[in-house]
Structures are given as C-alpha cells and as structure tokens.
Design a protein around this motif. Structure first.
Motif, PDB file in Angstrom:
ATOM      1  N   SER A   1       1.941   0.334  -9.204  1.00  0.00           N
ATOM      2  CA  SER A   1       0.627   0.922  -8.947  1.00  0.00           C
ATOM      3  C   SER A   1      -0.038   0.292  -7.736  1.00  0.00           C
ATOM      4  O   SER A   1       0.308  -0.822  -7.318  1.00  0.00           O
ATOM      5  CB  SER A   1      -0.274   0.767 -10.176  1.00  0.00           C
ATOM      6  N   VAL A   2      -0.991   1.026  -7.169  1.00  0.00           N
ATOM      7  CA  VAL A   2      -1.786   0.554  -6.037  1.00  0.00           C
ATOM      8  C   VAL A   2      -3.260   0.626  -6.404  1.00  0.00           C
ATOM      9  O   VAL A   2      -3.688   1.504  -7.151  1.00  0.00           O
ATOM     10  CB  VAL A   2      -1.526   1.392  -4.763  1.00  0.00           C
ATOM     11  N   ASP A   3      -4.045  -0.305  -5.888  1.00  0.00           N
ATOM     12  CA  ASP A   3      -5.488  -0.280  -6.110  1.00  0.00           C
ATOM     13  C   ASP A   3      -6.123   0.803  -5.237  1.00  0.00           C
ATOM     14  O   ASP A   3      -5.755   0.958  -4.059  1.00  0.00           O
ATOM     15  CB  ASP A   3      -6.109  -1.621  -5.753  1.00  0.00           C
ATOM     16  N   ILE A   4      -7.061   1.538  -5.809  1.00  0.00           N
ATOM     17  CA  ILE A   4      -7.820   2.537  -5.052  1.00  0.00           C
ATOM     18  C   ILE A   4      -9.308   2.311  -5.300  1.00  0.00           C
ATOM     19  O   ILE A   4      -9.703   1.681  -6.282  1.00  0.00           O
ATOM     20  CB  ILE A   4      -7.438   3.979  -5.448  1.00  0.00           C
ATOM     21  N   ASN A   5     -10.137   2.852  -4.395  1.00  0.00           N
ATOM     22  CA  ASN A   5     -11.577   2.724  -4.569  1.00  0.00           C
ATOM     23  C   ASN A   5     -12.181   4.039  -5.049  1.00  0.00           C
ATOM     24  O   ASN A   5     -11.467   4.954  -5.466  1.00  0.00           O
ATOM     25  CB  ASN A   5     -12.228   2.241  -3.268  1.00  0.00           C
ATOM     26  N   GLU A   6     -13.489   4.152  -4.961  1.00  0.00           N
ATOM     27  CA  GLU A   6     -14.181   5.342  -5.462  1.00  0.00           C
ATOM     28  C   GLU A   6     -13.754   6.621  -4.758  1.00  0.00           C
ATOM     29  O   GLU A   6     -13.814   7.711  -5.317  1.00  0.00           O
ATOM     30  CB  GLU A   6     -15.697   5.165  -5.331  1.00  0.00           C
ATOM     31  N   GLN A   7     -13.327   6.489  -3.494  1.00  0.00           N
ATOM     32  CA  GLN A   7     -12.917   7.655  -2.713  1.00  0.00           C
ATOM     33  C   GLN A   7     -11.412   7.911  -2.755  1.00  0.00           C
ATOM     34  O   GLN A   7     -10.885   8.696  -1.960  1.00  0.00           O
ATOM     35  CB  GLN A   7     -13.360   7.478  -1.243  1.00  0.00           C
ATOM     36  N   ASP A   8     -10.703   7.260  -3.649  1.00  0.00           N
ATOM     37  CA  ASP A   8      -9.245   7.372  -3.795  1.00  0.00           C
ATOM     38  C   ASP A   8      -8.480   6.713  -2.652  1.00  0.00           C
ATOM     39  O   ASP A   8      -7.268   6.886  -2.532  1.00  0.00           O
ATOM     40  CB  ASP A   8      -8.787   8.833  -3.923  1.00  0.00           C
ATOM     41  N   LEU A   9      -9.170   5.944  -1.806  1.00  0.00           N
ATOM     42  CA  LEU A   9      -8.502   5.273  -0.694  1.00  0.00           C
ATOM     43  C   LEU A   9      -7.836   3.986  -1.179  1.00  0.00           C
ATOM     44  O   LEU A   9      -8.350   3.307  -2.073  1.00  0.00           O
ATOM     45  CB  LEU A   9      -9.496   4.936   0.418  1.00  0.00           C
ATOM     46  N   LEU A  10      -6.694   3.659  -0.584  1.00  0.00           N
ATOM     47  CA  LEU A  10      -6.002   2.419  -0.921  1.00  0.00           C
ATOM     48  C   LEU A  10      -6.803   1.231  -0.406  1.00  0.00           C
ATOM     49  O   LEU A  10      -7.316   1.264   0.710  1.00  0.00           O
ATOM     50  CB  LEU A  10      -4.606   2.408  -0.294  1.00  0.00           C
ATOM     51  N   THR A  11      -6.935   0.195  -1.237  1.00  0.00           N
ATOM     52  CA  THR A  11      -7.671  -0.994  -0.819  1.00  0.00           C
ATOM     53  C   THR A  11      -6.751  -2.145  -0.434  1.00  0.00           C
ATOM     54  O   THR A  11      -7.205  -3.177   0.034  1.00  0.00           O
ATOM     55  CB  THR A  11      -8.608  -1.478  -1.944  1.00  0.00           C
ATOM     56  N   GLY A  12      -5.447  -1.984  -0.654  1.00  0.00           N
ATOM     57  CA  GLY A  12      -4.485  -3.009  -0.263  1.00  0.00           C
ATOM     58  C   GLY A  12      -3.858  -3.746  -1.424  1.00  0.00           C
ATOM     59  O   GLY A  12      -2.816  -4.382  -1.274  1.00  0.00           O
ATOM     60  N   GLY A  13      -4.466  -3.687  -2.599  1.00  0.00           N
ATOM     61  CA  GLY A  13      -3.892  -4.351  -3.770  1.00  0.00           C
ATOM     62  C   GLY A  13      -2.731  -3.558  -4.343  1.00  0.00           C
ATOM     63  O   GLY A  13      -2.695  -2.332  -4.236  1.00  0.00           O
ATOM     64  N   PHE A  14      -1.789  -4.247  -4.972  1.00  0.00           N
ATOM     65  CA  PHE A  14      -0.623  -3.551  -5.531  1.00  0.00           C
ATOM     66  C   PHE A  14      -0.010  -4.366  -6.658  1.00  0.00           C
ATOM     67  O   PHE A  14      -0.204  -5.572  -6.763  1.00  0.00           O
ATOM     68  CB  PHE A  14       0.425  -3.288  -4.448  1.00  0.00           C
ATOM     69  N   TYR A  15       0.739  -3.659  -7.520  1.00  0.00           N
ATOM     70  CA  TYR A  15       1.475  -4.267  -8.633  1.00  0.00           C
ATOM     71  C   TYR A  15       2.900  -3.747  -8.550  1.00  0.00           C
ATOM     72  O   TYR A  15       3.131  -2.547  -8.694  1.00  0.00           O
ATOM     73  CB  TYR A  15       0.835  -3.893  -9.973  1.00  0.00           C
ATOM     74  N   ASN A  16       3.852  -4.633  -8.321  1.00  0.00           N
ATOM     75  CA  ASN A  16       5.222  -4.179  -8.058  1.00  0.00           C
ATOM     76  C   ASN A  16       6.279  -5.080  -8.684  1.00  0.00           C
ATOM     77  O   ASN A  16       7.246  -5.465  -8.044  1.00  0.00           O
ATOM     78  CB  ASN A  16       5.451  -4.056  -6.549  1.00  0.00           C
ATOM     79  N   SER A  17       6.097  -5.372  -9.951  1.00  0.00           N
ATOM     80  CA  SER A  17       7.072  -6.206 -10.653  1.00  0.00           C
ATOM     81  C   SER A  17       8.399  -5.466 -10.825  1.00  0.00           C
ATOM     82  O   SER A  17       8.433  -4.239 -10.930  1.00  0.00           O
ATOM     83  CB  SER A  17       6.524  -6.590 -12.024  1.00  0.00           C
ATOM     84  N   THR A  18       9.480  -6.220 -10.863  1.00  0.00           N
ATOM     85  CA  THR A  18      10.802  -5.640 -11.141  1.00  0.00           C
ATOM     86  C   THR A  18      11.371  -6.175 -12.454  1.00  0.00           C
ATOM     87  O   THR A  18      12.558  -6.021 -12.731  1.00  0.00           O
ATOM     88  CB  THR A  18      11.780  -5.960  -9.996  1.00  0.00           C
ATOM     89  N   ILE A  19      10.538  -6.797 -13.266  1.00  0.00           N
ATOM     90  CA  ILE A  19      10.987  -7.397 -14.524  1.00  0.00           C
ATOM     91  C   ILE A  19      11.376  -6.310 -15.520  1.00  0.00           C
ATOM     92  O   ILE A  19      10.635  -5.344 -15.728  1.00  0.00           O
ATOM     93  CB  ILE A  19       9.884  -8.292 -15.112  1.00  0.00           C
ATOM     94  N   ALA A  20      12.528  -6.447 -16.124  1.00  0.00           N
ATOM     95  CA  ALA A  20      13.025  -5.448 -17.072  1.00  0.00           C
ATOM     96  C   ALA A  20      13.901  -6.133 -18.114  1.00  0.00           C
ATOM     97  O   ALA A  20      14.214  -7.321 -18.011  1.00  0.00           O
ATOM     98  CB  ALA A  20      13.808  -4.363 -16.344  1.00  0.00           C
ATOM     99  N   GLY A  21      14.299  -5.355 -19.135  1.00  0.00           N
ATOM    100  CA  GLY A  21      15.129  -5.903 -20.202  1.00  0.00           C
ATOM    101  C   GLY A  21      14.272  -6.500 -21.301  1.00  0.00           C
ATOM    102  O   GLY A  21      13.251  -5.934 -21.686  1.00  0.00           O
ATOM    103  N   GLU A  22      14.693  -7.659 -21.805  1.00  0.00           N
ATOM    104  CA  GLU A  22      13.909  -8.372 -22.809  1.00  0.00           C
ATOM    105  C   GLU A  22      12.845  -9.197 -22.087  1.00  0.00           C
ATOM    106  O   GLU A  22      13.144 -10.187 -21.437  1.00  0.00           O
ATOM    107  CB  GLU A  22      14.821  -9.255 -23.656  1.00  0.00           C
ATOM    108  N   VAL A  23      11.599  -8.774 -22.214  1.00  0.00           N
ATOM    109  CA  VAL A  23      10.550  -9.274 -21.324  1.00  0.00           C
ATOM    110  C   VAL A  23       9.469 -10.089 -22.041  1.00  0.00           C
ATOM    111  O   VAL A  23       8.463 -10.434 -21.424  1.00  0.00           O
ATOM    112  CB  VAL A  23       9.870  -8.091 -20.597  1.00  0.00           C
ATOM    113  N   TYR A  24       9.664 -10.409 -23.314  1.00  0.00           N
ATOM    114  CA  TYR A  24       8.558 -10.990 -24.080  1.00  0.00           C
ATOM    115  C   TYR A  24       7.995 -12.252 -23.432  1.00  0.00           C
ATOM    116  O   TYR A  24       6.782 -12.374 -23.222  1.00  0.00           O
ATOM    117  CB  TYR A  24       8.984 -11.285 -25.513  1.00  0.00           C
ATOM    118  N   GLN A  25       8.858 -13.216 -23.109  1.00  0.00           N
ATOM    119  CA  GLN A  25       8.368 -14.466 -22.529  1.00  0.00           C
ATOM    120  C   GLN A  25       7.676 -14.225 -21.195  1.00  0.00           C
ATOM    121  O   GLN A  25       6.632 -14.818 -20.899  1.00  0.00           O
ATOM    122  CB  GLN A  25       9.518 -15.463 -22.344  1.00  0.00           C
ATOM    123  N   ALA A  26       8.260 -13.341 -20.374  1.00  0.00           N
ATOM    124  CA  ALA A  26       7.651 -13.022 -19.083  1.00  0.00           C
ATOM    125  C   ALA A  26       6.287 -12.379 -19.272  1.00  0.00           C
ATOM    126  O   ALA A  26       5.351 -12.613 -18.501  1.00  0.00           O
ATOM    127  CB  ALA A  26       8.571 -12.096 -18.289  1.00  0.00           C
TER     128      ALA A  26
END
Length: 370
Positions: free
Chosen positions: A129-154
């Motif tokens: 996902s990417v952060d957006i503001n009130e006008q739907d514009l990108l603000t520069g923040g992002f979430y791009n984890s690649t963690i998969a499988g058994e993820v409980y500890q992570a």
C-alpha cells in the motif's frame, strides 16, 4: 482483463466497510471497490451510528448497484461493525476496507488469484500500500513487506501488513478463530484491532503477499488512528496477551515491537503537526530499542524538526500545535516510490531489520497451525 472471466464459478468476495461519520470519503471508497476488475462481490457497509450523511450516501450507491448492502447499528466501534458485516455476509473470502481508503483496480483480482492457487493452509493474502492524502495524491509513504509463510513471530515484532485495508482473508479463518476483538474499545484501546486479528489467524494459517502497490491508505489528522494514547494502550494489551499465550517468545521481541510502534506513532504525530507528541513517542522508542533507533537516520531529522517547530511556533491553548503538516506533492508518483523502495532497502536500519526477521524465522514457536 479479469483472470476469472472464464471461470464458471468464481468465488464470491464479501467486502466489509465499517463507516463512522465517513461522508467525506465513503463515496471514493465505494467507487474504488466498484471499479475492481474482479466483479463477483457483495459490499456490506456498516454505518456505526454516524451523525452525518454517511447512510444517505451509501443508500444512493445501493439504489444503483444491488451488490451494496447498508447495515446500521448504534456506535459500538469498528470491531463490532466489521463483525456485523461478516455475520451478514456470504462470501468465501472476506475483504476488509476502511471507509476512507481506496483500492486500485486490480487489487482484488490479484489477491484472489494468489489465494485460490494456494493451499488451504494459507489464510491471508496481503498487498502493498501507499499513503495518500485527502486529494488521493501520494504523500511518499509506503508499506512493502515481503514476509510470507509462517509469520507469527514476525507479526509480533511488527505489523508488516501496514493497515486494515490490505488483506484478503478466507472465511474459514473467522470460523476457526472468531471475529474482531470488541473488548479493546471497552478498554479505550482502539486502533490495533486488525493487528490483533491477524495475530490470531497467524497461529493457525500461513500468509502470502502480492508484491504490488494496490491499496491507497489515507492519512488524515482527524481519523480515529490519531488517538495515539488509545493505540499505544491497544498495542500493550495485545502484546501482554501474546506474552501470556506464548512464553517461548523471547522478551526482547516485545521491546522491539513497542519501539517500532512508538516510531509509527511519532511519525503520525509529526504528520498531524503535534510536535510535542512526536518527541514523546520518539523518546519511548529510544528507551525500548536504543540500537535500532540510532540506526534510523530519519529519526534525527524528525527530532530536530519537532524541536524547531516547538521553539518557533507559538503554542495553542492546550500547548499543542495541531495544524496538520502538508506532505502532498503532485510530483510524487508510483515510480518515485519504487525508486525510494530500492534505496530504503539498502539503509542500515533496513538491513539490520531483515537480519532480525531472519532470526525470528528460526525461533521455535508453539504453532497451532493445522
């Protein structure tokens, strides 16, 4: 082109949307759902005791599209609203989205393709996902984890999924572990319900990721997620329960988790213009995990900016500067974020964090996965 257009029985997806005084953005959220390339949907919006025109806006959409269902309840909180939507839904998959976030057109299609091709032991697929503001514009923040499988500890260490609008969940997960936790609202500890739910799912199921930016996560200072003290309390209560259930998990992971979360709250405080709060949460983060905090170069800048703002800006009557910090930029594009992603992965803090995640993967964990 829809991957499932030739499938005779594509699965029904139940989109669940909790909405409280959401008149400003609910139309954009619904439009983004209706614009999905995957179309076999039912869309359940729960009006959680709104006092604005949220219900009227949803009704106007429902008149044009029979897939939209409006449910109404007294103001009992986001967890109860999501649970009501799930209870009334019929889909094989549950797709939560908050009433101010948006999905980009291929989000559900790609998530469903991933989940339908996975073993039943995979319960959740999440997108970037990417952060957006009130006008739907990108603000520069992002979430791009690649963690998969058994993820409980992570997942104990960090809520790498990013937000409540990024995951597609098998209905079987809810049948096994129950719904969202309504007790957090009673404790005045709202804001981490999605994290708590995903932790319980991760005890039994594996996770997969669609490594594409397909969700717009709206950052606005007036949202519930700006109640930082309640969010911090929610995190503390959740981790206390995890510690009780899983004494085999080393105690330092909880300190790392708290530090990560306090940094998240500091960044949110800064974005809302609350610079004293920013410094408070930064101080908490340093107390819990000094070494990692020292590696995060951006925290030095954040501290300096907050101090200067406090010195230069006159305080309000409450002693807080609450004018939101503007971050939007029409020049911020997905290409810019992808370039920042590559740079971000090379930062010392990110290299060290990957080492931590790798060490977590090797920990012995009393999983109840079926």
């Amino acid at each position: 082109m829809n991957t499932f257009q030739n499938n005779l029985k594509p699965p029904l997806v139940s989109v669940i949307i909790p909405a409280y005084n959401a008149e400003k953005f609910i139309a954009k959220t619904l439009e983004s759902v209706l614009s999905q390339t995957y179309q076999k949907l039912e869309i359940l919006v729960v009006d959680d005791g709104s006092t604005d025109t949220t219900a009227e806006i949803v009704k106007s959409f429902a008149q044009k599209d029979s897939r939209i269902i409006l449910l109404q309840q007294s103001n009992t909180g986001v967890a109860a609203a999501r649970n009501l939507a799930i209870e009334k839904s019929h889909g094989e998959y549950i797709a939560p989205i908050d009433a101010d976030d948006i999905w980009y057109p291929q989000n559900l299609e790609k998530q469903i393709e991933c989940l339908t091709k996975s073993e039943p032991t995979v319960g959740v697929v999440y997108s970037w996902s990417v952060d957006i503001n009130e006008q739907d514009l990108l603000t520069g923040g992002f979430y791009n984890s690649t963690i998969a499988g058994e993820v409980y500890q992570a997942l104990v260490y960090k809520y790498f999924i990013g937000n409540a609008s990024s995951s597609l969940i098998r209905r079987a997960c809810f049948e096994k572990i129950g719904g969202y936790n309504c007790k957090l609202k009673a404790e005045n500890a709202q804001g981490c319900e999605d994290w708590e739910l995903h932790l319980r799912i991760a005890e039994h199921y594996q996770f997969k990721v669609v490594p594409e930016y397909l969700v717009g996560y709206r950052q606005i200072s007036s949202s519930m997620s700006c109640n930082y003290a309640a969010m911090a309390k929610g995190h503390s209560l959740i981790m206390a329960n995890v510690r009780q259930q899983h004494p085999e998990i080393p105690s330092n992971i909880y300190r790392w988790s708290s530090s990560n979360f306090y940094i998240y709250l500091a960044v949110k405080s800064n974005r809302s213009g609350n610079h004293r709060s920013t410094l408070f949460w930064l101080a908490q983060a340093f107390k819990e995990d000094l070494f990692m905090s020292l590696l995060r170069h951006n925290l030095y800048l954040l501290s300096i900016i907050s101090l200067l703002k406090i010195i230069v800006s006159p305080p309000t009557e409450s002693g807080l500067k609450l004018k939101p910090t503007s971050e939007s930029s029409e020049e911020t594009t997905l290409a810019t974020i992808e370039m920042r992603t590559k740079v971000h992965r090379m930062l010392p803090s990110q290299v060290y964090e990957r080492m931590r995640f790798n060490s977590l993967a090797n920990l012995k964990f009393k999983s109840t996965q079926h």
